[in-house]
Design a protein around this motif. Structure first.
Motif, PDB file in Angstrom:
ATOM      1  N   LEU A  62       1.045  -1.254   0.244  1.00 22.89           N
ATOM      2  CA  LEU A  62      -0.128  -0.240  -0.367  1.00 22.89           C
ATOM      3  C   LEU A  62       0.594   0.947   0.351  1.00 22.89           C
ATOM      4  O   LEU A  62       1.666   1.206   0.830  1.00 22.89           O
ATOM      5  CB  LEU A  62      -0.865  -0.073   1.317  1.00 22.89           C
ATOM      6  CG  LEU A  62      -1.674   1.041   1.413  1.00 22.89           C
ATOM      7  CD1 LEU A  62      -3.382   0.704  -0.031  1.00 22.89           C
ATOM      8  CD2 LEU A  62      -2.289   0.963   2.542  1.00 22.89           C
ATOM      9  N   ASP A  65       1.961   3.260   2.851  1.00 22.09           N
ATOM     10  CA  ASP A  65       2.406   1.943   4.060  1.00 22.09           C
ATOM     11  C   ASP A  65       4.139   2.605   3.686  1.00 22.09           C
ATOM     12  O   ASP A  65       4.763   1.727   4.603  1.00 22.09           O
ATOM     13  CB  ASP A  65       2.308   0.835   4.311  1.00 22.09           C
ATOM     14  CG  ASP A  65       2.682   0.040   5.240  1.00 22.09           C
ATOM     15  OD1 ASP A  65       2.716   0.506   6.426  1.00 22.09           O
ATOM     16  OD2 ASP A  65       2.659  -1.714   5.305  1.00 22.09           O
TER      17      ASP A  65
ATOM     18  N   HIS B   5       0.356   4.825  11.109  1.00 19.93           N
ATOM     19  CA  HIS B   5       1.051   3.745  11.844  1.00 19.93           C
ATOM     20  C   HIS B   5       1.222   3.872  13.337  1.00 19.93           C
ATOM     21  O   HIS B   5       2.116   4.232  13.849  1.00 19.93           O
ATOM     22  CB  HIS B   5       2.546   4.493  10.730  1.00 19.93           C
ATOM     23  CG  HIS B   5       2.411   4.036   9.619  1.00 19.93           C
ATOM     24  ND1 HIS B   5       2.627   2.931   8.411  1.00 19.93           N
ATOM     25  CD2 HIS B   5       1.992   4.980   8.791  1.00 19.93           C
ATOM     26  CE1 HIS B   5       2.206   3.494   7.812  1.00 19.93           C
ATOM     27  NE2 HIS B   5       2.418   4.720   7.817  1.00 19.93           N
ATOM     28  N   LEU B  23      -4.220  -4.347   8.195  1.00 20.33           N
ATOM     29  CA  LEU B  23      -3.008  -4.153   6.874  1.00 20.33           C
ATOM     30  C   LEU B  23      -1.530  -4.664   6.901  1.00 20.33           C
ATOM     31  O   LEU B  23      -0.560  -4.187   8.414  1.00 20.33           O
ATOM     32  CB  LEU B  23      -2.949  -3.490   6.540  1.00 20.33           C
ATOM     33  CG  LEU B  23      -1.560  -3.224   4.621  1.00 20.33           C
ATOM     34  CD1 LEU B  23      -1.816  -4.154   3.904  1.00 20.33           C
ATOM     35  CD2 LEU B  23      -1.254  -1.885   4.226  1.00 20.33           C
ATOM     36  N   ALA B  24      -1.368  -5.977   7.150  1.00 25.37           N
ATOM     37  CA  ALA B  24      -0.266  -6.680   7.420  1.00 25.37           C
ATOM     38  C   ALA B  24       0.852  -6.456   6.254  1.00 25.37           C
ATOM     39  O   ALA B  24       1.993  -5.449   6.182  1.00 25.37           O
ATOM     40  CB  ALA B  24       0.328  -8.009   8.437  1.00 25.37           C
ATOM     41  N   ALA B  45      -1.368   0.331   9.993  1.00 22.39           N
ATOM     42  CA  ALA B  45      -1.005  -1.064   8.424  1.00 22.39           C
ATOM     43  C   ALA B  45       0.497  -0.793   9.731  1.00 22.39           C
ATOM     44  O   ALA B  45       1.279  -0.356  10.492  1.00 22.39           O
ATOM     45  CB  ALA B  45       0.070   0.241   7.935  1.00 22.39           C
ATOM     46  N   ARG B  47       2.905  -3.335   9.348  1.00 20.13           N
ATOM     47  CA  ARG B  47       4.089  -3.437   9.126  1.00 20.13           C
ATOM     48  C   ARG B  47       5.394  -3.051  10.088  1.00 20.13           C
ATOM     49  O   ARG B  47       6.298  -4.416   9.777  1.00 20.13           O
ATOM     50  CB  ARG B  47       4.250  -2.944   7.588  1.00 20.13           C
ATOM     51  CG  ARG B  47       5.620  -3.527   6.876  1.00 20.13           C
ATOM     52  CD  ARG B  47       6.015  -3.648   5.519  1.00 20.13           C
ATOM     53  NE  ARG B  47       5.871  -2.450   5.038  1.00 20.13           N
ATOM     54  CZ  ARG B  47       7.123  -1.038   5.560  1.00 20.13           C
ATOM     55  NH1 ARG B  47       8.212  -1.655   5.475  1.00 20.13           N
ATOM     56  NH2 ARG B  47       7.514   0.260   5.001  1.00 20.13           N
ATOM     57  N   ARG B  48       5.450  -2.196  10.292  1.00 22.89           N
ATOM     58  CA  ARG B  48       6.503  -1.758  11.348  1.00 22.89           C
ATOM     59  C   ARG B  48       6.161  -2.274  12.899  1.00 22.89           C
ATOM     60  O   ARG B  48       6.590  -1.213  13.439  1.00 22.89           O
ATOM     61  CB  ARG B  48       7.345  -0.709  10.930  1.00 22.89           C
ATOM     62  CG  ARG B  48       7.985  -0.431   9.961  1.00 22.89           C
ATOM     63  CD  ARG B  48       8.217   0.974   9.428  1.00 22.89           C
ATOM     64  NE  ARG B  48       6.915   1.463   8.691  1.00 22.89           N
ATOM     65  CZ  ARG B  48       6.547   2.239   7.712  1.00 22.89           C
ATOM     66  NH1 ARG B  48       8.310   2.671   7.381  1.00 22.89           N
ATOM     67  NH2 ARG B  48       5.763   2.936   7.234  1.00 22.89           N
TER      68      ARG B  48
END
Lengths: 154, 268
Positions: A62, A65, B5, B23-24, B45, B47-48
């Motif tokens: 995304l 992201d 985030h 969202l991974a 998000a 991810r981090r």
């Protein structure tokens, strides 16, 4: 919303008003056409980029992201006007047919050789398993990287 | 479009409770976005988010990616990780995403069934642990409430000594399983057999397990009977990837092959 990230060492910004992918933003807003758009489902690898140093499909990221991240595309693997050893190896062997998949293979191979400078043939194939060449020109691509790895080329 | 985030788990949970889409790695969600099937306007998000990326022998954070599990996970889960997508996919996709999506073909899921793993679900009001067979309820359906996040996979501290994973697909790399299977075996013979892509959720072949667990060195006839029981117990469908008949056959062949690998390691 406005997002910012580093693209090949330069700060860039983009506007995302819908859930666009990083690939969309690279191509449609930032003029970075090296990463190709084909399958949009992570199957073909032609949109491969390095996101914070990790090889990923930019179609599955995304765009928002990537905020604050470091993105390296094929345009950024070597300084302007120069080639990365991976690109030179492909050049030497003629490992390009139509060229559509080439940027993805270059980025995936750059990632491989950064982690493992002397991969075996098996390691090369496994590292490139996420990149599809629709011309089926795999023979020359593998040979180019075997040569770069210092392997005996069949 | 709003994307946050979160700096810690609390912020992530507040966002999920507020209806934001988690969202991974994006390897499932972004495909649906690209194909116009989903259009999330508010995304959290993950991810981090380091808070869900912890890793120990008994606990794998939901945010741990396949690339790491491939190197550091328990044997059969590491084998499964190596068959997930491609390097690009394994660098992005997480075990938590596999569990949250709950595809019948999820390559990480038979391992969870084989070792009776639990799924940790966390909301603003705390965490709960659900055993895998309470968590997976149908095709892409789980017991997770909309205000919860999958935060970890919890494993027993005495995993079976022998464990093997394999899958059948139309090619070697970048392929969704036609059948995938994990067989585990302990010193005393106790055997588990778990399969994916052959039922709405990951499943265990309990009758085959019971039959083989009391066999210390199974004969050819016993191994054949084991394979037959596995083929009988699975509940596959015919779809664009394969037929019911082939999946039944392949499930038996795969389970027997993995059992034999466990037995060979036992003998060695």
């Amino acid at each position: 919303m406005i997002i910012g990230f580093r693209l090949n060492g330069q700060e860039v910004t983009a506007r995302v008003d819908h859930p666009a992918s990083l690939l969309d933003v690279l191509r449609d807003q930032l003029g970075a056409y090296g990463s190709k758009n084909a399958c949009e489902q992570g199957e073909c690898g032609s949109c491969s980029v390095l996101l914070d140093g990790e090889l990923v499909c930019s179609c599955l990221v995304l765009a928002a992201d990537a905020e604050g991240s470091e993105v390296t595309t094929v345009e950024g693997v070597a300084p302007e006007g120069e080639l990365h050893p991976v690109q030179e190896a492909m050049n030497r062997v003629g490992a390009v047919q139509c060229g559509f998949c080439t940027p993805g293979f270059v980025v995936a191979a750059v990632d491989l050789f950064e982690r493992n400078p002397h991969p075996t043939s098996r390691e090369i194939k496994e590292a490139l398993a996420g990149n599809i060449c629709r011309c089926t020109g795999y023979g020359a691509i593998i040979r180019a990287f075997e040569e770069l790895a210092g392997r005996e080329v069949r | 479009m709003e994307v946050i985030h979160p700096r810690n788990l609390e912020e992530a949970l507040a966002a999920v409770a507020d209806g934001m889409t988690p969202l991974a790695g994006g390897t499932d969600l972004m495909v649906e976005v690209n194909y116009g099937q989903k259009r999330p306007e508010r995304v959290v998000a993950l991810r981090r988010l380091a808070d869900i990326a912890d890793f120990s022998p008994t606990r794998i954070g939901a945010g741990v990616r396949w690339r790491r599990i491939e190197k550091e996970g328990p044997r059969a889960l590491a084998q499964a990780a190596r068959t997930v997508g491609s390097p690009q996919i394994r660098n992005a996709g997480t075990i938590g995403g596999n569990v949250a999506t709950a595809s019948p073909a999820g390559d990480g899921l038979p391992f969870l069934a084989a070792v009776d793993a639990s799924i940790e679900l966390t909301s603003g009001s705390g965490s709960r642990l659900l055993r895998w067979d309470e968590y997976f309820v149908g095709v892409k359906q789980t017991a997770r409430r909309s205000d919860e996040l999958v935060t970890a996979i919890v494993l027993a501290d005495d995993l079976p000594e022998r464990q093997e994973f394999a899958k059948v697909g139309v090619r070697n790399a970048m392929v969704i399983s036609t059948v995938c299977c994990v067989v585990t075996r302990r010193e005393d013979g106790a055997t588990t057999v778990a399969l994916g892509s052959v039922a709405p959720t990951p499943m265990r072949a309990r009758r085959a397990e019971e039959m083989i667990s009391s066999e210390r060195s199974p004969s050819e006839a016993t191994l054949a009977e084991f394979a037959r029981l596995v083929s009988e117990e699975v509940a596959p469908i015919t779809d664009h990837r394969s037929t019911e008949e082939y999946r039944r056959h392949a499930a038996g062949v795969l389970a027997r092959r993995l059992l034999e690998r466990c037995l060979r390691r036992e003998a060695a």
